[in-house]
Structure formats: C-alpha cells, structure tokens
Design an enzyme around this catalytic site. Structure first.
Site, PDB file in Angstrom:
ATOM      1  N   ARG B  55       0.798  -1.218   0.000  1.00 14.70           N
ATOM      2  CA  ARG B  55       0.000   0.000   0.000  1.00 14.70           C
ATOM      3  C   ARG B  55       0.836   1.276   0.000  1.00 14.70           C
ATOM      4  O   ARG B  55       0.580   2.196  -0.784  1.00 14.70           O
ATOM      5  CB  ARG B  55      -0.931   0.033   1.229  1.00 14.70           C
ATOM      6  N   THR B  56       1.819   1.328   0.857  1.00 12.61           N
ATOM      7  CA  THR B  56       2.569   2.585   0.970  1.00 12.61           C
ATOM      8  C   THR B  56       3.292   2.889  -0.337  1.00 12.61           C
ATOM      9  O   THR B  56       3.188   3.987  -0.885  1.00 12.61           O
ATOM     10  CB  THR B  56       3.573   2.521   2.141  1.00 12.61           C
ATOM     11  N   ARG B 105      11.323   3.449   2.885  1.00  6.96           N
ATOM     12  CA  ARG B 105      10.950   2.470   3.920  1.00  6.96           C
ATOM     13  C   ARG B 105      12.218   1.696   4.263  1.00  6.96           C
ATOM     14  O   ARG B 105      12.968   1.287   3.369  1.00  6.96           O
ATOM     15  CB  ARG B 105       9.874   1.514   3.446  1.00  6.96           C
TER      16      ARG B 105
END
Lengths: 142, 311
Positions: B55-56, B105
């Site tokens: 999702r991110t 991330r």
C-alpha cells in the site's frame, strides 16, 4: 604524606568522586597521551571525605561533555603560570554525541557508520537520553 | 544537513497547521482530481523501499503518477547497490540528484532521519522498523476528517500490537497535538506501547490515556476503533507470536456494543483481527481509508515539491 607538585599550565580536575578518577582517566584516553598526567586517588577531602584528582599538564583541550556525563560534581581548574585562571563547574550535558551507544538494537546507529549516536537528555530525574534517531531512552552508565 | 529542505521523517516535522493544510488539500484533490493531474509534470519521486510494502509504495507511486509526475526507485534492496554494501548516506547522496523527492521504507529505526541529513531533496518516511509511519497517519487523519468532519474531541480506541506498531506510534504522536483527544489503548500486556512513548505523550501533551487488555471494556465509548495486526515479522520468537496472534478478533457481534457512528479503521494489511463479516458493516471504513492514502500523499508530494499553489 604523598606530595604531588602543582602544574605550570594545564588542567586540574578536582573533587572527582572516589572511584571515578580511573574511569575519567580511561574515558579521556589519558593513558595514550604524550604530555604529563597525574591521577591521584583516595585523596583526603573536607567536602567528600575522599576524592580523586587528575592533573593534566600542557593541555586544556579535553571533552567537558564526557566529564559532565561521568562526574557532574567534579570541578575543573584551568592553570596558567601555576595559578588558577578560571574555575568551571560541570553539568550533566543536555546533548551528547558519539559518547555511548543507543540501547535499541533496531536503531540505525547500531548498523550504520554514518549514523553517529546523538542523544538529548530527558528531564525525568534520571540520567536518561532520548536517541535523536529512534527515540528509545538509554540510561547512561559507566 | 540541508536545513532549508522540508522533510517528513517524524510526525513532529509538521506543525498541526501544516498537517491540516495537507489534509485539506488532500480532500480538495479527492473532490476534483482532474484539476491536479499535471501538477508534478517533469518531477520525479524516488521510492527507496528496503523492506516489502504494498500500500505505501503503490499509493505513493499512484499519487505521483496521478499528479503527472514520474517515479524512479527500487522496491527490493537486493536489486540495488545496497546489496554490494553501499551505505545509506551514499545511496541518498546519489539518488537525490536523480529525483525531486525520496520516499524511504527501511527496517532500521531512524534510517529516514539519517537519509534526511544527507539529502538535498525532501525525504518522506514510508515506515522505519517499529518506529514511525507518518504518512499512514496522514491517511488516518484525512479519513477521520472526511467522515467525522473534525479531528478533535474524539475518543479513539487503538487495539493490537502497540509495541511494534509504527502506525500506532505516529498516530498517537500526531493526534496528541489535537484538541481534547482521549486514547483507549487495548493490547496484550506484552505488546503495550513503549514506556518512553507513553511518558513522552503524557509529559508533553494534554492527553488522556487509558490502557486495557479487553476490547469489550471500552468499545462502547469509542468514536474511532483503530485495529492493528499482530506483526509476525517483528517477533524474534515464533512461539510468542503464535501465542499472541489471535489476541483480538473483531466481529459484528462485538460491534453491537459500539456507537452507531463508530469508524473502524485499520492501516492494512489485516490477517484475522477483523473478521470478514465486519466488511459489510457501514462503520467499517478501512478500504475507504486506504483509498484516501493516495489523495493525501498527492497533497503531501505537492506541498513538499512546492507546487501545490500551481493547480
């Protein structure tokens, strides 16, 4: 009684709590320097009962942050021409960089050489520092 | 460190006013996306994903593409020079010349902050270990603003892995700065929020925190129920994970005690902590929440690239 003469120029770290002298000596890497250094332990003191003293000749460039972290009650005298030209009180530093590791094994400072551990002191009555990277609290212990 | 570049690596990098600005722009984009379709033409976003993400990463890529920009990055550190032992700082110092903003991330906590110290372009934290995930929080807040109309005077129950849950940490840190917020924190004793975070919130903000082990003890009071997954990847001990993984399973039965205008949110992915039968309940908003993630990231990118006023 043991007599140690004064120094002409340099620093005297006085009123070090008994037992902390050797720790400061080690943390400041004083065994490896090439100027004269004297470590006195268990010296009689009216204020402390017994104290440690470190005299460093010819050099005044030492890490006061580290000193404040180890023994904030110690005092620092700067000597010139055998006289005290300034007296400094130490304090527990608010910001500390690179002096100890973050306790969080998942913190980036534990794996990346570029990430020098940086901390900000937390005002909670203990000597605790919040890591500027991962925010974990680390209690400083010698 | 380049002090003039604006980053979002920690929720506190944005003031409440700036957060509201992102959310309000996100809502505007949501209502009229076509108006913003060329806002980032000629700009490149660099997703640097050292850890898996669906999702991110995809919502950031979708956001940039919907703004007319392009993306250039990696989703697997094994396919980058990191595999050869390149440091994070070196990677960033090269890629900031290739891109106009970076989204990172990383499994190590604080890695995006380190990156921001070396980057000449904005760095966005897309999740660092169990630490923070500020853009998930923006996603949570835009959803709350859309459905509730405000982000204040709310009782928010947060349930699940509060120890390692970076979405939870960012949400707590951000919502604590809004007015009259009450938190009900529900977790097994082993997964309570980190003590340093709880102390920080209570010492810094005028916020109320109550902790529970049973969801039933506070569900009827909550305006928002934020469910989270017990994260297998954060456990060092498989046995411990197996013991805790089914601690909370939200069912329609349990929701019968809750308010009629409760919002059920979840940062996703879910495993079994929300039963599929809850999906049909009108209070379940987690898929709408995921959709809002694109609009709020469009707003964030526009603001960080200083093109938001060009629409």
């Amino acid at each position: 009684m043991l007599k140690v003469t004064g120094i002409q120029k340099g620093i005297v770290i006085d009123h070090i709590a008994k037992g902390n002298g050797i720790k400061i000596f080690e943390k400041l890497n004083l065994a490896k320097v090439n100027y004269p250094v004297v470590l006195l332990i268990n010296v009689s003191s009216q204020k402390l009962g017994q104290k440690d003293i470190i005299k460093i000749q010819d050099n005044v460039d030492i890490d006061f942050t580290m000193l404040g972290l180890i023994d904030p009650k110690a005092t620092v005298n700067i000597i010139e021409d055998e006289k005290i030209v300034s007296k400094m009180s130490l304090e527990i530093p608010k910001e500390v960089t690179g002096l100890f590791q973050c306790k969080n094994p998942r913190c980036v400072t534990s794996v990346d050489d570029y990430a020098v551990p940086k901390f900000t002191r937390v005002e909670n009555g203990k000597i605790q520092y919040r890591c500027n990277y991962c925010e974990e609290l680390t209690e400083y212990k010698l | 460190m380049n002090q003039t570049v604006k980053h979002l690596v920690d929720p506190n990098d944005f003031t409440v006013e700036e957060i509201n600005q992102v959310i309000d722009l996100g809502l505007k984009i949501h209502s009229n996306p076509a108006q913003y379709a060329r806002l980032c033409e000629g700009k490149i976003l660099g997703p640097l994903f050292y850890e898996p993400s669906t999702r991110t990463r995809l919502s950031f890529e979708s956001a940039m593409l919907r703004l007319g920009g392009q993306v250039l990055g990696f989703s697997d550190a094994n396919t980058s020079a990191v595999k050869k032992g390149e440091s994070l700082a070196d990677t960033v110092r090269v890629l900031d010349d290739y891109c106009d903003a970076l989204v990172m991330r990383h499994p190590m906590e604080g890695a995006p902050k380190l990156a921001s110290e070396y980057s000449t372009v904005p760095v966005i934290n897309g999740g660092d270990g169990g630490h923070q995930h500020p853009t998930q929080t923006l996603t949570d807040l835009i959803s709350i603003k859309y459905y509730k109309g405000h982000i204040s005077n709310l009782k928010i129950a947060i349930c699940g892995d509060l120890l390692f849950g970076r979405t939870v940490h960012s949400l707590l840190k951000t919502l604590s700065r809004f007015e009259n917020i009450t938190f009900y924190l529900i977790s097994p004793p082993e997964l309570k929020i980190p003590k340093h975070l709880k102390d920080y919130l209570l010492d810094t903000y005028d916020v109320s925190i109550s902790e529970f082990t049973d969801l039933e003890d506070c569900i009827e009071e909550a305006d928002i129920l934020y469910m989270t997954r017990i994260q297998k990847e954060r456990f060092l001990n498989e046995e411990e994970y197996m013991r805790l993984k089914d601690s909370y399973i939200l069912t329609r039965d349990k929701l019968s005690e809750a308010k009629s205008d409760l919002m059920v949110l979840h940062p996703l992915p879910r495993v079994n902590e929300i039963h599929y039968d809850v999906d049909r309940d009108p209070r379940a908003k987690y898929f709408e929440q995921a959709a809002f993630g694109v609009y709020v990231r469009m707003a964030l990118i526009s603001i960080l690239l200083e093109v938001a006023d060009h629409a």
